[in-house]
Design a protein around this motif. Structure first.
Motif, mmCIF file in Angstrom:
data_model
loop_
_atom_site.group_PDB
_atom_site.id
_atom_site.type_symbol
_atom_site.label_atom_id
_atom_site.label_comp_id
_atom_site.label_asym_id
_atom_site.label_seq_id
_atom_site.Cartn_x
_atom_site.Cartn_y
_atom_site.Cartn_z
ATOM 1 N N THR A 168 0.918 -1.175 0.082
ATOM 2 C CA THR A 168 -0.089 0.189 0.153
ATOM 3 C C THR A 168 0.852 1.327 -0.141
ATOM 4 O OG1 THR A 168 -1.596 -0.956 1.177
ATOM 5 C CG2 THR A 168 -1.907 1.192 1.312
ATOM 6 N N LEU A 169 1.994 1.182 0.729
ATOM 7 C CA LEU A 169 2.823 2.453 0.965
ATOM 8 C C LEU A 169 3.529 2.748 -0.167
ATOM 9 C CD1 LEU A 169 4.612 2.088 4.288
ATOM 10 C CD2 LEU A 169 2.340 3.322 3.739
ATOM 11 N N HIS A 170 4.006 1.518 -1.243
ATOM 12 C CA HIS A 170 4.613 1.500 -2.316
ATOM 13 C C HIS A 170 3.755 2.079 -3.502
ATOM 14 C CE1 HIS A 170 7.352 0.254 -5.576
ATOM 15 N NE2 HIS A 170 6.035 -0.192 -6.296
ATOM 16 N N HIS A 171 2.458 1.767 -3.237
ATOM 17 C CA HIS A 171 1.455 2.147 -4.253
ATOM 18 C C HIS A 171 1.284 3.659 -4.422
ATOM 19 C CE1 HIS A 171 -1.727 1.580 -7.266
ATOM 20 N NE2 HIS A 171 -2.480 2.446 -6.268
ATOM 21 N N GLY A 172 1.302 4.100 -3.282
ATOM 22 C CA GLY A 172 1.012 5.432 -2.732
ATOM 23 C C GLY A 172 2.412 6.391 -3.095
ATOM 24 N N GLY A 173 3.417 5.932 -3.416
ATOM 25 C CA GLY A 173 4.647 6.603 -3.860
ATOM 26 C C GLY A 173 5.898 6.414 -2.884
ATOM 27 N N THR A 174 5.791 5.476 -1.931
ATOM 28 C CA THR A 174 7.135 5.280 -0.894
ATOM 29 C C THR A 174 7.913 4.388 -1.419
ATOM 30 O OG1 THR A 174 5.504 6.200 0.581
ATOM 31 C CG2 THR A 174 7.378 4.975 1.579
ATOM 32 N N THR A 175 9.207 4.472 -1.317
ATOM 33 C CA THR A 175 10.267 3.531 -1.771
ATOM 34 C C THR A 175 10.601 3.000 -0.131
ATOM 35 O OG1 THR A 175 10.843 4.576 -3.809
ATOM 36 C CG2 THR A 175 12.568 3.425 -2.329
ATOM 37 N N ILE A 176 10.710 1.760 0.091
ATOM 38 C CA ILE A 176 10.996 1.191 1.183
ATOM 39 C C ILE A 176 12.349 0.404 1.238
ATOM 40 C CG2 ILE A 176 10.002 -0.364 3.022
ATOM 41 C CD1 ILE A 176 7.047 0.080 1.795
ATOM 42 N N VAL A 177 13.328 0.673 2.089
ATOM 43 C CA VAL A 177 14.347 -0.150 2.367
ATOM 44 C C VAL A 177 14.354 -0.568 3.828
ATOM 45 C CG1 VAL A 177 16.758 0.249 2.678
ATOM 46 C CG2 VAL A 177 15.612 1.348 0.709
#
Ligand code: ATP
Ligand code: MG
Length: 279
Positions: A168-177
């Motif tokens: 969901t976060l990724h879909h909203g434009g957040t890159t996660i590491v």
């Protein structure tokens, strides 16, 4: 070539520390005091850090100016694993405007009255921001599992919920590491002892630290499960040998610079018909 779930040992930095989705991870096979790929010993490696600080600061400024996407950095480690030190060293130089650090403690008050992701989603970075999580939603499959704070059926369901949340976060434009600082039991004991011995560090010592040491094997197992079940293409885990703080800082800096470079944030177009001079 040695491959152990964490990408093969001759892979380029920092990908060599990335956990391959679905592959089992054996933390025992990764030496926490190793420093592969470092440009030299401590002095040589530390000398390269200011260049990383500059790059990180420049990339963050562009991310903030662009204001369309965000970066979430999840930091996990056992007690005294070095999360605070990593935040202090790696983000030195970035503009506090546009950076948020959230430390997740034992849930209290409203936090316990909602689902486990409620407090986490609220702390997720807004557009243009770098959000740093000092501990995270992963405590709900780590501490909760090891200390028996919820039934197995509850924490077991959470891996899928976490993956869906990160999607969901990724879909909203957040890159996660996601970064796991891997320290040895001896190093943890040394650092906890240092907390007791140093009057300036004593305030940091808590009973939970002793619990963590007591449950060392269970934590390792819980971490291995979390790493394998939740390292995904859109939210990869990196396992960083972290007994040597200078190596840890160097690798984390590299991962972040590389991730932001890949994101390639751009300054927005200036307004049309810019005046040449200000009258
Ligand atoms: P340090 O590494 O310097 O000791 P810390 O992150 O451990 O810092 P503390 O205030 O000592 O900070 O501890 C926070 C505690 O909160 C940890 O023991 C962690 O396991 C616990 N915690 C965090 N989130 C949860 C959660 N969702 N459920 C249960 N315990 C949690
Ligand atoms: Mg602690």
């Amino acid at each position: 070539m040695r491959c152990s779930g964490v990408v093969c040992s001759n892979a380029v930095m920092p990908e060599r520390w990335r956990v391959e989705p679905g592959k089992p991870v054996r933390l025992e096979s990764i030496d926490p005091s190793s420093t592969p790929g470092a440009p030299g010993g401590k002095a040589e490696t530390v000398a390269t850090l200011p260049a990383f600080h500059e790059r990180l600061a420049a990339l963050q400024e562009r991310l903030w100016a662009e204001h369309r996407r965000s970066l979430l950095v999840v930091l996990q480690a056992l007690d005294a694993g070095g999360k605070d030190g990593t935040v202090r060293h790696v983000f030195r130089g970035v503009n506090p405007q546009g950076t948020t650090v959230t430390s997740f403690k034992v849930p209290v008050g409203e936090e316990v009255e909602h689902d486990f992701l409620w407090r986490v989603h609220r702390a997720a970075p807004a557009t243009g921001e770098i959000g740093i999580f000092n501990r995270s939603h992963y405590e709900d499959v780590l501490a909760v599992r090891v200390l028996g704070l919820a039934p197995e059926k509850v924490w077991k369901a959470r891996y899928d919920l976490i993956n869906a949340f990160e999607q969901t976060l990724h879909h909203g434009g957040t890159t996660i590491v996601k970064i796991y600082l891997h320290i040895s039991k001896e190093e943890q004991r040394r650092r906890l002892q240092a907390r007791l011995d140093d009057p300036d560090k004593r305030w940091k010592f808590s009973a939970a630290d002793l619990e963590a040491l007591r449950h060392w094997d269970e934590y390792r197992e819980a971490y291995e499960d979390a790493l394998v079940k939740t390292s995904t293409a859109i939210a990869p885990w990196y396992v960083i040998p972290a007994d040597r703080k200078w190596y840890r800082n160097w690798v984390v800096s590299r991962i972040l610079v590389k991730t932001l470079r890949r994101m390639d944030p751009r300054y927005p177009q200036p307004m049309e018909h810019l005046p040449a001079t200000i009258e």
